[in-house]
Design a protein around this motif. Structure first.
Motif, PDB file in Angstrom:
ATOM      1  N   ALA A  18      -6.410   9.611  -1.355  1.00  0.00           N
ATOM      2  CA  ALA A  18      -7.302   9.450  -0.204  1.00  0.00           C
ATOM      3  C   ALA A  18      -8.038   8.115  -0.272  1.00  0.00           C
ATOM      4  O   ALA A  18      -8.191   7.430   0.749  1.00  0.00           O
ATOM      5  CB  ALA A  18      -8.293  10.614  -0.143  1.00  0.00           C
ATOM      6  N   ALA A  19      -8.495   7.734  -1.469  1.00  0.00           N
ATOM      7  CA  ALA A  19      -9.199   6.457  -1.625  1.00  0.00           C
ATOM      8  C   ALA A  19      -8.257   5.277  -1.370  1.00  0.00           C
ATOM      9  O   ALA A  19      -8.646   4.295  -0.738  1.00  0.00           O
ATOM     10  CB  ALA A  19      -9.814   6.361  -3.018  1.00  0.00           C
ATOM     11  N   ARG A  58      -5.580   5.347   0.529  1.00  0.00           N
ATOM     12  CA  ARG A  58      -5.270   5.389   1.958  1.00  0.00           C
ATOM     13  C   ARG A  58      -6.413   4.816   2.797  1.00  0.00           C
ATOM     14  O   ARG A  58      -6.170   4.111   3.787  1.00  0.00           O
ATOM     15  CB  ARG A  58      -4.984   6.832   2.374  1.00  0.00           C
ATOM     16  CG  ARG A  58      -4.325   6.989   3.707  1.00  0.00           C
ATOM     17  CD  ARG A  58      -3.965   8.447   4.009  1.00  0.00           C
ATOM     18  NE  ARG A  58      -2.893   8.918   3.132  1.00  0.00           N
ATOM     19  CZ  ARG A  58      -3.047   9.810   2.142  1.00  0.00           C
ATOM     20  NH1 ARG A  58      -4.226  10.348   1.908  1.00  0.00           N
ATOM     21  NH2 ARG A  58      -2.035  10.174   1.397  1.00  0.00           N
ATOM     22  N   SER A  59      -7.654   5.085   2.411  1.00  0.00           N
ATOM     23  CA  SER A  59      -8.788   4.668   3.240  1.00  0.00           C
ATOM     24  C   SER A  59      -9.365   3.303   2.854  1.00  0.00           C
ATOM     25  O   SER A  59     -10.318   2.844   3.493  1.00  0.00           O
ATOM     26  CB  SER A  59      -9.889   5.727   3.184  1.00  0.00           C
ATOM     27  OG  SER A  59     -10.414   5.826   1.882  1.00  0.00           O
ATOM     28  N   ALA A  60      -8.810   2.662   1.858  1.00  0.00           N
ATOM     29  CA  ALA A  60      -9.309   1.338   1.464  1.00  0.00           C
ATOM     30  C   ALA A  60      -9.160   0.357   2.624  1.00  0.00           C
ATOM     31  O   ALA A  60      -8.196   0.436   3.389  1.00  0.00           O
ATOM     32  CB  ALA A  60      -8.546   0.837   0.241  1.00  0.00           C
ATOM     33  N   PRO A  61     -10.099  -0.573   2.761  1.00  0.00           N
ATOM     34  CA  PRO A  61     -10.071  -1.490   3.906  1.00  0.00           C
ATOM     35  C   PRO A  61      -8.909  -2.492   3.899  1.00  0.00           C
ATOM     36  O   PRO A  61      -8.523  -3.002   4.944  1.00  0.00           O
ATOM     37  CB  PRO A  61     -11.418  -2.219   3.830  1.00  0.00           C
ATOM     38  CG  PRO A  61     -11.853  -2.085   2.412  1.00  0.00           C
ATOM     39  CD  PRO A  61     -11.275  -0.792   1.920  1.00  0.00           C
ATOM     40  N   GLU A 109      -8.757   0.735  -5.957  1.00  0.00           N
ATOM     41  CA  GLU A 109      -9.019   2.179  -5.890  1.00  0.00           C
ATOM     42  C   GLU A 109      -8.017   2.958  -6.748  1.00  0.00           C
ATOM     43  O   GLU A 109      -8.393   3.898  -7.448  1.00  0.00           O
ATOM     44  CB  GLU A 109      -8.968   2.681  -4.446  1.00  0.00           C
ATOM     45  CG  GLU A 109     -10.088   2.177  -3.576  1.00  0.00           C
ATOM     46  CD  GLU A 109     -11.453   2.725  -3.955  1.00  0.00           C
ATOM     47  OE1 GLU A 109     -11.550   3.766  -4.638  1.00  0.00           O
ATOM     48  OE2 GLU A 109     -12.448   2.086  -3.561  1.00  0.00           O
ATOM     49  N   SER A 141      -8.092  -3.907  -2.053  1.00  0.00           N
ATOM     50  CA  SER A 141      -9.025  -2.810  -2.330  1.00  0.00           C
ATOM     51  C   SER A 141      -8.273  -1.530  -2.674  1.00  0.00           C
ATOM     52  O   SER A 141      -8.720  -0.748  -3.515  1.00  0.00           O
ATOM     53  CB  SER A 141      -9.942  -2.568  -1.131  1.00  0.00           C
ATOM     54  OG  SER A 141     -10.730  -3.703  -0.869  1.00  0.00           O
ATOM     55  N   ALA A 142      -7.120  -1.322  -2.041  1.00  0.00           N
ATOM     56  CA  ALA A 142      -6.308  -0.130  -2.333  1.00  0.00           C
ATOM     57  C   ALA A 142      -5.821  -0.159  -3.777  1.00  0.00           C
ATOM     58  O   ALA A 142      -5.832   0.867  -4.466  1.00  0.00           O
ATOM     59  CB  ALA A 142      -5.124  -0.047  -1.369  1.00  0.00           C
ATOM     60  N   ARG A 151       0.819  -1.210   0.000  1.00  0.00           N
ATOM     61  CA  ARG A 151       0.000   0.000   0.000  1.00  0.00           C
ATOM     62  C   ARG A 151       0.855   1.264   0.000  1.00  0.00           C
ATOM     63  O   ARG A 151       0.487   2.265  -0.612  1.00  0.00           O
ATOM     64  CB  ARG A 151      -0.951   0.027   1.189  1.00  0.00           C
ATOM     65  CG  ARG A 151      -1.943   1.179   1.053  1.00  0.00           C
ATOM     66  CD  ARG A 151      -2.848   1.317   2.240  1.00  0.00           C
ATOM     67  NE  ARG A 151      -3.539   0.079   2.524  1.00  0.00           N
ATOM     68  CZ  ARG A 151      -4.816  -0.008   2.786  1.00  0.00           C
ATOM     69  NH1 ARG A 151      -5.556   1.064   2.768  1.00  0.00           N
ATOM     70  NH2 ARG A 151      -5.363  -1.154   3.069  1.00  0.00           N
TER      71      ARG A 151
END
Length: 178
Positions: free
Chosen positions: A50-51, A53-56, A64, A60-61, A31
């Motif tokens: 931001a997306a 960074r905030s992916a679960p 995104e 998912s990162a 990540r």
């Protein structure tokens, strides 16, 4: 780092040259590297970082990042089985494509003996070579699977991303370099 060395680095993977099955395409994604890519390839679109960074989770990162870059017109997904005309159209649509870059250098006859995947690899390699004439690098972000997530960025911007193995420079022979 030399251009030849830059062409040999893999993207965003903890282990270089790891092949993944389709369902495991994001295994090993780092990540931190994805954030570096988002911040440098899309500095004007902070929502992508931001997306990421905030992916679960890391998978998912990666999703995104890929969708964010594609949605912002900064990267295109190229399937290995596409024909060069479709790839050209996808690359032409990118905001970061060198404006003066032409496509008159490609001739389908240059790859008469190539299979489908080799045609696209050769086309992308030549596009990468050609983009350097305009001060741009064609890059690939490794995401596993049967395609390539590619985009352009200014040649001077790519060094740090190559040094930390966040992306791979696309040029002639890029798929054959270890």
């Amino acid at each position: 780092m030399s251009f030849d060395r830059a062409c040999r680095v893999n993207v965003g993977l903890r282990e270089p040259n790891v092949a993944f099955e389709k369902e495991d395409w994001a295994v090993g994604v780092d990540r931190g590297r994805l954030l570096v890519i988002a911040e440098h390839v899309a500095p004007g679109v902070p929502a992508i970082a931001a997306a990421v960074r905030s992916a679960p989770d890391d998978k998912s990162a990666m999703t995104e990042l890929a969708w964010g870059l594609r949605g912002a017109g900064l990267a295109a997904y190229i399937d290995w089985a596409e024909d060069p005309e479709d790839v050209q159209e996808a690359l032409n649509s990118l905001r970061s494509r060198p404006g003066a870059m032409s496509w008159d250098w490609w001739d389908d006859e240059d790859c008469e003996d190539c299979d489908e995947a080799e045609v696209i690899e050769r086309f992308l390699g030549l596009a990468g070579d050609h983009s350097r004439r305009y001060g741009a690098i064609l890059f690939e972000i490794e995401q596993g699977g049967d395609g390539y997530l590619v985009g352009f960025m200014e040649e001077g911007s790519v060094g740090m991303l190559v040094d930390n193995r966040s992306l791979r420079v696309v040029a002639t022979g890029w798929q054959n370099r270890a």
